[in-house]
Enzyme design. Structure first.
Site, mmCIF file in Angstrom:
data_model
loop_
_atom_site.group_PDB
_atom_site.id
_atom_site.type_symbol
_atom_site.label_atom_id
_atom_site.label_comp_id
_atom_site.label_asym_id
_atom_site.label_seq_id
_atom_site.Cartn_x
_atom_site.Cartn_y
_atom_site.Cartn_z
ATOM 1 N N ASP A 189 0.863 -1.173 0.000
ATOM 2 C CA ASP A 189 0.000 0.000 0.000
ATOM 3 C C ASP A 189 0.903 1.227 0.000
ATOM 4 O O ASP A 189 1.640 1.462 0.963
ATOM 5 C CB ASP A 189 -0.913 0.012 1.229
ATOM 6 C CG ASP A 189 -1.985 1.085 1.150
ATOM 7 O OD1 ASP A 189 -1.659 2.212 0.733
ATOM 8 O OD2 ASP A 189 -3.141 0.808 1.507
ATOM 9 N N ARG A 250 -12.691 -4.486 -6.904
ATOM 10 C CA ARG A 250 -13.303 -4.000 -8.131
ATOM 11 C C ARG A 250 -12.658 -4.706 -9.317
ATOM 12 O O ARG A 250 -11.439 -4.909 -9.344
ATOM 13 C CB ARG A 250 -13.124 -2.482 -8.279
ATOM 14 C CG ARG A 250 -13.939 -1.656 -7.298
ATOM 15 C CD ARG A 250 -15.432 -1.747 -7.581
ATOM 16 N NE ARG A 250 -16.227 -0.883 -6.704
ATOM 17 C CZ ARG A 250 -16.768 -1.272 -5.562
ATOM 18 N NH1 ARG A 250 -16.578 -2.526 -5.136
ATOM 19 N NH2 ARG A 250 -17.489 -0.436 -4.845
ATOM 20 N N ASP A 273 -15.043 -12.382 -7.156
ATOM 21 C CA ASP A 273 -16.399 -11.935 -6.836
ATOM 22 C C ASP A 273 -16.771 -10.709 -7.652
ATOM 23 O O ASP A 273 -17.933 -10.324 -7.702
ATOM 24 C CB ASP A 273 -16.513 -11.613 -5.343
ATOM 25 C CG ASP A 273 -17.951 -11.388 -4.906
ATOM 26 O OD1 ASP A 273 -18.798 -12.250 -5.219
ATOM 27 O OD2 ASP A 273 -18.235 -10.363 -4.266
ATOM 28 N N GLU A 278 -18.997 -6.269 -14.993
ATOM 29 C CA GLU A 278 -19.519 -6.905 -13.784
ATOM 30 C C GLU A 278 -20.174 -8.249 -14.095
ATOM 31 O O GLU A 278 -20.005 -9.208 -13.354
ATOM 32 C CB GLU A 278 -20.513 -5.967 -13.101
ATOM 33 C CG GLU A 278 -21.067 -6.482 -11.794
ATOM 34 C CD GLU A 278 -20.119 -6.336 -10.622
ATOM 35 O OE1 GLU A 278 -20.600 -6.064 -9.532
ATOM 36 O OE2 GLU A 278 -18.895 -6.501 -10.770
ATOM 37 N N HIS A 297 -20.709 -11.026 -7.212
ATOM 38 C CA HIS A 297 -20.634 -9.871 -6.314
ATOM 39 C C HIS A 297 -21.485 -10.093 -5.058
ATOM 40 O O HIS A 297 -22.340 -9.275 -4.706
ATOM 41 C CB HIS A 297 -21.097 -8.598 -7.047
ATOM 42 C CG HIS A 297 -20.482 -7.343 -6.494
ATOM 43 N ND1 HIS A 297 -20.282 -6.215 -7.234
ATOM 44 C CD2 HIS A 297 -20.019 -7.033 -5.239
ATOM 45 C CE1 HIS A 297 -19.734 -5.261 -6.491
ATOM 46 N NE2 HIS A 297 -19.559 -5.745 -5.283
ATOM 47 N N GLY A 300 -20.234 -8.778 -0.263
ATOM 48 C CA GLY A 300 -20.745 -7.739 0.625
ATOM 49 C C GLY A 300 -21.995 -8.165 1.363
ATOM 50 O O GLY A 300 -22.465 -9.298 1.249
#
Length: 339
Positions: A189, A250, A273, A278, A297, A300
């Protein structure tokens, strides 16, 4: 005799199905203890309700998935609006520059939504190292047991190296959940320093080093112009043979064509996922490859997990109405480098 202070007026702005799932009657009753809110009044599109009465005294918006953008024209209809409590993750779709110019206070339930994503990721890591997907497929096809160590030398979760790309809310939760396992944890990061990474339980390294040295790599970076196709063909080629890429962030973080080529060769594995686009074309080999787990997806909050988001949002409304600061505020500066 002192008068009771007027409770701020709140308004739901989100898709109807999301409002019904997130705020059942008992949740609305709790909200009503802190603010004035009409459970039957819901805005899905401000342009479709030009005659909606009473917007001029709305002080608090409770938003979620499906909330229309809060642009200058919308805000002009709500001159007393002071705060937005988002009962979901990212606020980028609806919190516009006009909101920051107005000085609105913004809160998000991203921390609550991070929990099931992190849980999905941990399950993916453990199953990937154990080769559960491949063994289950072989067993289903051949109805036979064999010496799996011969087929997958060194498989299992003991002393494997797991790398996380991005110390987001989800990334930090994943590190927390992985701490009890016998893993070496690496983290890439550019906004983090070594001391912070150590405090999170990981060793900070450059992205290329992480990719080349991990058995499993999990993506938790935001979708920004500088992270578009962060994992391109060159970087995907750095992954060791047999490594697994997990993406719950993403689809745009990965060059889809390059990834498809890598997994089609059988050299690496993937748990996806999210994809780009998409919903993949029906002809995509990612649907049927034995070394790919593709889900639509679902990492979540869904089903019973939504209650965590509901509670987070209600507690933020209660804090606001009591004159306290949000526990999960969103700032313009932080939003520029987050999901």
């Amino acid at each position: 005799m002192p008068t009771t202070p007027l409770r701020p007026r709140a308004l739901f702005a989100m898709g109807r199905s999301h409002r019904d799932a997130l705020f059942p009657p008992e949740a609305v009753r709790r909200l009503s203890l802190s603010c004035e809110i009409d459970p039957e009044l819901l805005v899905e599109d401000f342009a479709q309700v030009p005659g909606l009465a009473g917007l001029d005294d709305v002080e608090l918006l409770i938003t979620s998935w499906g909330c229309p953008p809060l642009d200058a024209a919308v805000l002009a209809r709500m001159p007393r609006l002071k705060a937005v409590v988002h009962a979901a993750g990212s606020v980028k779709h609806h919190v516009t520059q006009a909101c920051w110019d107005r000085g609105l206070l913004v809160s998000t339930a991203a921390a609550a939504n991070a929990v099931p994503v992190a849980e999905y990721t941990v399950a993916a890591v453990l199953f990937a190292n154990k080769r559960v997907l491949e063994i289950a497929g072989h067993y289903r096809e051949h109805h036979a047991v064999e010496d799996w160590t011969l087929r997958f030398p060194g498989f299992g979760n003991h002393r494997r190296t797991v790398g996380l790309v991005g110390a987001s809310l989800v990334g930090r939760k994943v590190l927390e959940l992985l701490r009890p396992f016998d893993f070496e944890l690496l983290l890439a990061d550019p906004l983090l320093d070594h001391a912070t990474a150590r405090a999170l339980g990981a060793r900070l390294v450059e992205l290329d080093e992480l990719l080349a040295g991990c058995d499993v790599v999990s993506l938790h970076a935001p979708a920004l112009p500088e992270t578009h196709h962060l994992l391109d063909a060159r970087r995907l080629a750095l992954l060791p043979d047999g490594a697994t890429l997990v993406n719950t962030a993403r689809g745009s973080l990965v060059d889809q064509h390059a990834l498809t080529a890598e997994v089609s060769s059988g050299r690496i594995h993937a748990v996806l996922d999210v994809t780009e686009p998409e919903v993949l074309p029906a002809t995509s080999p990612l649907y049927t490859l034995p070394n790919v787990l593709l889900t639509p997806h679902i990492a979540g909050s869904l089903g019973g997990e939504l209650r965590r988001i509901t509670i987070s949002a209600i507690e933020e409304v209660e804090r606001y109405c009591a004159g306290s600061e949000f526990a999960h505020p969103v700032t313009r500066a932080a939003l520029a480098v987050s999901a």
